[in-house]
Write a protein that holds these residues in place. Structure first.
Motif, mmCIF file in Angstrom:
data_model
loop_
_atom_site.group_PDB
_atom_site.id
_atom_site.type_symbol
_atom_site.label_atom_id
_atom_site.label_comp_id
_atom_site.label_asym_id
_atom_site.label_seq_id
_atom_site.Cartn_x
_atom_site.Cartn_y
_atom_site.Cartn_z
ATOM 1 N N ALA A 101 -7.604 9.852 -0.050
ATOM 2 C CA ALA A 101 -7.821 9.365 1.311
ATOM 3 C C ALA A 101 -9.227 9.643 1.801
ATOM 4 O O ALA A 101 -9.842 8.799 2.473
ATOM 5 C CB ALA A 101 -6.792 9.993 2.254
ATOM 6 N N ASP A 148 -11.312 6.451 3.030
ATOM 7 C CA ASP A 148 -11.521 6.438 4.474
ATOM 8 C C ASP A 148 -12.980 6.666 4.859
ATOM 9 O O ASP A 148 -13.357 6.472 6.018
ATOM 10 C CB ASP A 148 -10.643 7.498 5.145
ATOM 11 C CG ASP A 148 -9.193 7.067 5.263
ATOM 12 O OD1 ASP A 148 -8.914 5.872 5.059
ATOM 13 O OD2 ASP A 148 -8.338 7.929 5.556
ATOM 14 N N GLU A 182 -3.361 13.190 -0.558
ATOM 15 C CA GLU A 182 -3.142 12.069 0.344
ATOM 16 C C GLU A 182 -3.905 10.860 -0.171
ATOM 17 O O GLU A 182 -5.035 10.977 -0.632
ATOM 18 C CB GLU A 182 -3.610 12.431 1.753
ATOM 19 C CG GLU A 182 -3.226 11.404 2.806
ATOM 20 C CD GLU A 182 -3.639 11.814 4.212
ATOM 21 O OE1 GLU A 182 -3.388 11.028 5.155
ATOM 22 O OE2 GLU A 182 -4.224 12.909 4.362
ATOM 23 N N LYS A 183 -3.275 9.687 -0.106
ATOM 24 C CA LYS A 183 -3.843 8.496 -0.737
ATOM 25 C C LYS A 183 -3.993 7.355 0.267
ATOM 26 O O LYS A 183 -3.299 7.288 1.279
ATOM 27 C CB LYS A 183 -2.969 8.045 -1.908
ATOM 28 C CG LYS A 183 -2.730 9.117 -2.967
ATOM 29 C CD LYS A 183 -1.848 8.580 -4.074
ATOM 30 C CE LYS A 183 -1.487 9.679 -5.080
ATOM 31 N NZ LYS A 183 -0.446 10.586 -4.530
ATOM 32 N N ARG A 184 -4.909 6.450 -0.091
ATOM 33 C CA ARG A 184 -5.083 5.184 0.620
ATOM 34 C C ARG A 184 -5.214 4.071 -0.415
ATOM 35 O O ARG A 184 -5.652 4.310 -1.551
ATOM 36 C CB ARG A 184 -6.339 5.200 1.505
ATOM 37 C CG ARG A 184 -6.317 6.229 2.608
ATOM 38 C CD ARG A 184 -5.374 5.867 3.740
ATOM 39 N NE ARG A 184 -5.519 6.814 4.841
ATOM 40 C CZ ARG A 184 -4.814 7.944 4.956
ATOM 41 N NH1 ARG A 184 -3.914 8.267 4.039
ATOM 42 N NH2 ARG A 184 -5.007 8.750 5.996
ATOM 43 N N THR A 185 -4.888 2.836 -0.006
ATOM 44 C CA THR A 185 -4.918 1.684 -0.914
ATOM 45 C C THR A 185 -5.631 0.512 -0.250
ATOM 46 O O THR A 185 -5.531 0.317 0.966
ATOM 47 C CB THR A 185 -3.473 1.280 -1.305
ATOM 48 O OG1 THR A 185 -2.929 2.274 -2.174
ATOM 49 C CG2 THR A 185 -3.436 -0.074 -2.008
ATOM 50 N N THR A 226 -6.167 2.450 -5.501
ATOM 51 C CA THR A 226 -5.524 3.527 -4.764
ATOM 52 C C THR A 226 -6.274 4.802 -5.094
ATOM 53 O O THR A 226 -6.576 5.067 -6.262
ATOM 54 C CB THR A 226 -4.043 3.667 -5.150
ATOM 55 O OG1 THR A 226 -3.346 2.471 -4.797
ATOM 56 C CG2 THR A 226 -3.396 4.852 -4.436
ATOM 57 N N ALA A 229 0.831 -1.204 0.000
ATOM 58 C CA ALA A 229 0.000 0.000 0.000
ATOM 59 C C ALA A 229 0.867 1.256 0.000
ATOM 60 O O ALA A 229 0.586 2.228 -0.724
ATOM 61 C CB ALA A 229 -0.936 -0.015 1.206
ATOM 62 N N GLU A 230 1.932 1.258 0.788
ATOM 63 C CA GLU A 230 2.835 2.411 0.814
ATOM 64 C C GLU A 230 3.470 2.648 -0.547
ATOM 65 O O GLU A 230 3.563 3.803 -1.009
ATOM 66 C CB GLU A 230 3.922 2.198 1.871
ATOM 67 C CG GLU A 230 3.413 2.256 3.297
ATOM 68 C CD GLU A 230 4.454 1.829 4.316
ATOM 69 O OE1 GLU A 230 4.334 2.233 5.489
ATOM 70 O OE2 GLU A 230 5.385 1.053 3.948
ATOM 71 N N ASN A 238 0.768 4.012 -2.984
ATOM 72 C CA ASN A 238 0.441 5.399 -2.665
ATOM 73 C C ASN A 238 1.514 6.340 -3.214
ATOM 74 O O ASN A 238 1.205 7.422 -3.728
ATOM 75 C CB ASN A 238 0.320 5.591 -1.156
ATOM 76 C CG ASN A 238 -0.895 4.896 -0.564
ATOM 77 O OD1 ASN A 238 -1.814 4.506 -1.281
ATOM 78 N ND2 ASN A 238 -0.903 4.732 0.748
#
Length: 446
Positions: free
Chosen positions: A304, A308, A121-124, A301, A109-110, A113
């Motif tokens: 955020a 979230d 800002e991202k999330r996966t 991805t 994920a890091e 992103n």
């Protein structure tokens, strides 16, 4: 590209006619064991693969211009990937990230992103297949917007599950007799420069936007989903300006803009993601295929705030982000970076496109040559017209295979030869494959 030490000889060698006797024997077993609804593009059975070649069970060495449909970009047996898989499998093959999580999932994920375009800002989230990634991207968009309608495009391909079949344009073989499909999916016209004479990217986008506004209304649309370069639909590269204009409209109207990069992602088109070519940073990107060197893994991805917003437990799955697949992905990404495979993809395009365009200038059965990086295509038509010729396309693929080169066909009309070589293919092997393909087109067209 850094020098690669290949495990198998990188040469085309035929020791039998194709299919050979052992492939024929396995095919006979298959008929009694495997469901008839599962098709295969070629009638030979693989025993080994490395770099740009596939070794079949009869000892024939075939040049691979398909990469398992853009999956084995780092080769089908990259040593780093193979070692990572073996090491992780010896430790544990599964705990389920939703039960007992592990670092590999977080590390993937890091990396994603960091790789995905945009400074937001991202999330996966990790899944197993491209279709799963697409379904979950739509779930996120609907939850985040509180809207239902999803816009897809002519010639699109997004998968074989119920929702992704609804998003997919082509009926046979993907949708025929499998309905009814998921509701609230609407199809808009795509930018198709070869068949859109005189319609530039801005005009094509305006056409699609006008239809969305008239038929749906902007406030009803949860998401626009589009392949930056269409895959199964025919490797259609939209006219410049088409994608940015759609994204601008989406942003202005609170619509989630989803780029389906399942086939185009991970260096395939000469950048990490195809949308980067025009500076487009989607709200959500779906990924799979080239992500993990052949292991089953997919991802979404995105922003955020979108990802979230989903309640805990709303995203996931038993096998999603399997630890062995995560180890393979981290290794594959290391190989892509170390070998600078985006640059290698560009070099493949620069080497292949002039030859394909020269062939098109010679033969009036080639209506168009297009693509970017190592995602290239020739569209075949009846002589002197733009009428699709799927029979000629099948003949070209068969003649190429008979000479030891695996190519894939695609397109809404079944008239496109697509080239997806492993990005680690050597120049000499690529040149040989192109020579075989040129001869196949000339022979079939005669």
């Amino acid at each position: 590209m850094t020098e690669i030490a290949y495990r198998l000889p990188q040469k085309r060698t035929l020791v039998t006619a194709l299919p050979g006797p052992e492939s024929v024997r396995i095919a006979e077993r298959r008929r009694a064991a495997v469901a008839g609804g599962v098709g295969s593009s070629v009638p030979v059975y693989a025993a080994d693969a490395d770099g740009g070649v596939i070794l079949d069970v009869d000892g024939n060495s075939l040049i691979d211009l398909g990469s398992g449909i853009a999956v084995t970009s780092v080769g089908a047996s990259d040593p780093r990937v193979a070692a990572a898989v073996a090491t992780q499998a010896a430790r544990f093959t599964h705990t389920c990230f939703m039960v007992t999580p592990y670092e590999g999932y977080v590390a993937v994920a890091e990396r994603l992103n960091a790789l995905n375009p945009g400074d937001h800002e991202k999330r996966t989230v990790l899944f197993n297949s491209g279709a799963e990634a697409v379904e979950n991207a739509i779930k996120v968009a609907r939850l985040a917007t509180g809207r239902d309608a999803v816009v897809a495009f002519d010639h699109a391909y997004h998968g074989r599950t119920n929702l992704t079949m609804a998003l997919t344009a082509k009926s046979m073989p993907y949708k025929k007799d499998f309905g009814p499909f998921a509701p609230e999916v609407y199809r808009m016209p795509m930018s198709y420069p070869y068949r859109d004479a005189g319609v530039d990217g801005a005009a094509a986008a305006r056409r699609a936007i006008d239809q969305m506004e008239k038929q749906l209304g902007a406030d009803a649309v949860a998401a626009i989903i589009i392949e930056p370069i269409q895959g199964e639909g025919g490797f259609i590269v939209p006219a410049p300006g088409f994608l940015p204009a759609l994204q601008e409209w989406a942003n202005a109207n609170g619509v989630v803009f989803i780029a389906d990069e399942v086939q185009t992602g991970f260096a395939r088109t000469g950048t990490w993601f195809a949308c980067e070519d025009e500076g487009v940073a989607p709200d959500v990107i779906t990924m799979a295929k080239g992500i993990a060197g052949g292991m089953p893994l997919s991802a979404i991805t995105g922003r955020a705030d979108l990802l979230d917003a989903v309640h805990p437990g709303g995203l996931g799955g038993t096998y999603g982000g399997n630890p062995v697949a995560c180890a393979a992905a981290l290794a594959a990404l290391d190989t892509m970076t170390e070998l600078d495979l985006p640059a290698r993809a560009r070099a493949i395009g620069e080497r292949a496109l002039p030859r394909l365009r020269a062939l098109a200038g010679e033969l009036d059965v080639i209506g168009d040559v297009r693509g970017r990086g190592a995602m290239l295509a020739i569209e075949l038509v009846r002589p002197g017209t733009s009428e699709p010729d799927p029979e000629l396309t099948k003949a070209v693929a068969a003649k190429a295979l008979a000479a030891g080169v695996v190519v894939l066909t695609c397109g809404t009309y079944g008239n496109v030869i697509r080239l997806l070589p492993p990005l680690v293919i050597g120049d000499e092997l690529l040149d040989d494959a192109l020579t075989v393909l040129e001869a196949a087109v000339r022979e079939a067209a005669a």
